[in-house]
Design an enzyme around this catalytic site. Structure first.
Site, PDB file in Angstrom:
ATOM      1  N   HIS A 226      71.863  79.525  39.802  1.00  0.00           N
ATOM      2  CA  HIS A 226      71.696  79.450  38.353  1.00  0.00           C
ATOM      3  C   HIS A 226      71.896  80.776  37.625  1.00  0.00           C
ATOM      4  O   HIS A 226      71.907  80.808  36.399  1.00  0.00           O
ATOM      5  CB  HIS A 226      70.326  78.858  37.982  1.00  0.00           C
ATOM      6  CG  HIS A 226      69.155  79.578  38.593  1.00  0.00           C
ATOM      7  ND1 HIS A 226      68.525  80.616  37.975  1.00  0.00           N
ATOM      8  CD2 HIS A 226      68.515  79.393  39.770  1.00  0.00           C
ATOM      9  CE1 HIS A 226      67.533  81.048  38.743  1.00  0.00           C
ATOM     10  NE2 HIS A 226      67.513  80.326  39.849  1.00  0.00           N
TER      11      HIS A 226
ATOM     12  N   ARG B 145      62.565  80.979  39.642  1.00  0.00           N
ATOM     13  CA  ARG B 145      62.131  80.988  38.240  1.00  0.00           C
ATOM     14  C   ARG B 145      62.897  82.019  37.423  1.00  0.00           C
ATOM     15  O   ARG B 145      62.551  82.297  36.270  1.00  0.00           O
ATOM     16  CB  ARG B 145      60.623  81.268  38.178  1.00  0.00           C
ATOM     17  CG  ARG B 145      59.976  80.908  36.838  1.00  0.00           C
ATOM     18  CD  ARG B 145      58.463  81.054  36.913  1.00  0.00           C
ATOM     19  NE  ARG B 145      58.052  82.401  37.246  1.00  0.00           N
ATOM     20  CZ  ARG B 145      57.828  83.375  36.363  1.00  0.00           C
ATOM     21  NH1 ARG B 145      57.985  83.144  35.070  1.00  0.00           N
ATOM     22  NH2 ARG B 145      57.448  84.580  36.758  1.00  0.00           N
ATOM     23  N   LYS B 146      63.961  82.580  37.982  1.00  0.00           N
ATOM     24  CA  LYS B 146      64.780  83.559  37.254  1.00  0.00           C
ATOM     25  C   LYS B 146      65.737  82.820  36.316  1.00  0.00           C
ATOM     26  O   LYS B 146      66.952  82.904  36.432  1.00  0.00           O
ATOM     27  CB  LYS B 146      65.553  84.433  38.239  1.00  0.00           C
ATOM     28  CG  LYS B 146      64.653  85.308  39.103  1.00  0.00           C
ATOM     29  CD  LYS B 146      65.460  86.131  40.087  1.00  0.00           C
ATOM     30  CE  LYS B 146      64.571  86.983  40.970  1.00  0.00           C
ATOM     31  NZ  LYS B 146      65.350  87.765  41.965  1.00  0.00           N
ATOM     32  N   THR B 147      65.146  82.098  35.390  1.00  0.00           N
ATOM     33  CA  THR B 147      65.905  81.275  34.454  1.00  0.00           C
ATOM     34  C   THR B 147      66.011  81.966  33.092  1.00  0.00           C
ATOM     35  O   THR B 147      65.342  82.965  32.831  1.00  0.00           O
ATOM     36  CB  THR B 147      65.234  79.901  34.289  1.00  0.00           C
ATOM     37  OG1 THR B 147      63.831  80.103  34.020  1.00  0.00           O
ATOM     38  CG2 THR B 147      65.359  79.065  35.556  1.00  0.00           C
TER      39      THR B 147
END
Length: 290
Positions: A273, A133-135
């Site tokens: 990502h 979730r490190k977006t």
């Protein structure tokens, strides 16, 4: 320029996803459009070229940028010449950078995801490969979409998806069992609970408290493998159902070194990502005489 399988990942997008496109355009052109004045509103055609190898991902976002501007996108399907866009010259250039940035980022994530997955499979890993979730705030939908096109699991999408209990949750509640019990009281049966642990003792506490996923955080090498095997053996006949997740510092270059074992069910990484190289695209208008 390769594409994904026949699966239509655009069908996953929520009904509200397109609402952000006008905001992107407004951010990129908040006042006068000087370049648009120069080229005018004559109808023109532009070609989308792929300038580096990779997996094409993010076409729904690219298409929607130009749809909002009243332009028409046509798919070419060639390895280098990806698409054509028809519309007013100024609107083609108005949408150019927003569309290309989105496509390049999404395709870069899809490409990195596929490479990581291929490396894990080549090393013998049979489980789940997932992004984290490190977006980027405001851009999560595009980045998670790229992961899915690349073939990896998107892990939890947001705080309302799977319940993840990390060190701060444990410290705040006082213990692993207390944190799991509190989470289960509101998550019910429909949400999994994933607990980040720092030791085998914490892992056992989480399993016995009823956690669904145990994240062996920042464990690696033979220590990780021994711990994972030991936990699976200990609870093999105890009626406990759980998955073991390896996470923390896992990259393309080290995925095969101490993270691959049948006792490990999930490898999660942010390497696909964060700091991911984009796939290079350009949009070129045809000469006015064409």
């Amino acid at each position: 320029m390769s594409t994904s399988s026949a699966a239509n990942f655009a069908d996953l997008l929520p009904p509200s996803w397109a609402q952000v496109i006008p905001q992107w355009l407004a951010e990129d052109c908040p006042s006068f459009d000087y370049g648009g004045f120069v080229v005018g509103s004559a109808p023109r055609e532009a070609t989308l070229w792929a300038k580096s190898a990779g997996i094409l991902a993010g076409r729904p976002f690219f298409d929607e940028v130009f749809r909002v501007l009243g332009c028409e996108v046509g798919k070419k399907g060639e390895k280098v010449k990806v698409a054509t866009v028809k519309g007013e010259a100024r609107k083609l250039l108005l949408g150019e950078r927003v569309a290309l940035n989105t496509l390049a980022r999404c395709s870069g994530i899809a490409t990195a995801s596929r490479r990581f997955l291929d490396a894990a499979r080549a090393a013998g890993f049979k489980g789940i490969v997932a992004g984290t979730r490190k977006t980027t705030p405001g851009f999560r939908l595009v980045e998670k979409y790229g992961m899915l096109v690349g073939g990896v699991d998107a892990h939890r999408y947001d705080l309302s998806s799977m319940v993840m209990l990390k060190d701060n949750h444990i410290w705040s509640t006082g213990s692993v069992p207390a944190a799991v019990a509190s989470a289960r009281s509101v998550a019910g049966f429909s949400l999994r609970i994933d607990v980040e642990v720092q030791s085998v003792q914490e892992a056992c506490e989480a399993i016995e408290a009823g956690a669904d996923v145990i994240m062996l955080d920042n464990m690696e090498g033979q220590t990780l493998i021994d711990n994972a095997r030991g936990l699976k053996e200990k609870y093999a006949n105890a009626g406990r159902q759980f998955l073991l997740e390896s996470s923390g510092g896992i990259e393309l270059g080290n995925v095969k070194d101490g993270h691959v074992d049948d006792a490990i069910d999930i490898i999660s990484t942010s390497a696909i990502h964060q700091s991911t190289q984009h796939v290079d695209f350009s949009l070129k208008l045809l000469p006015a005489s064409s």
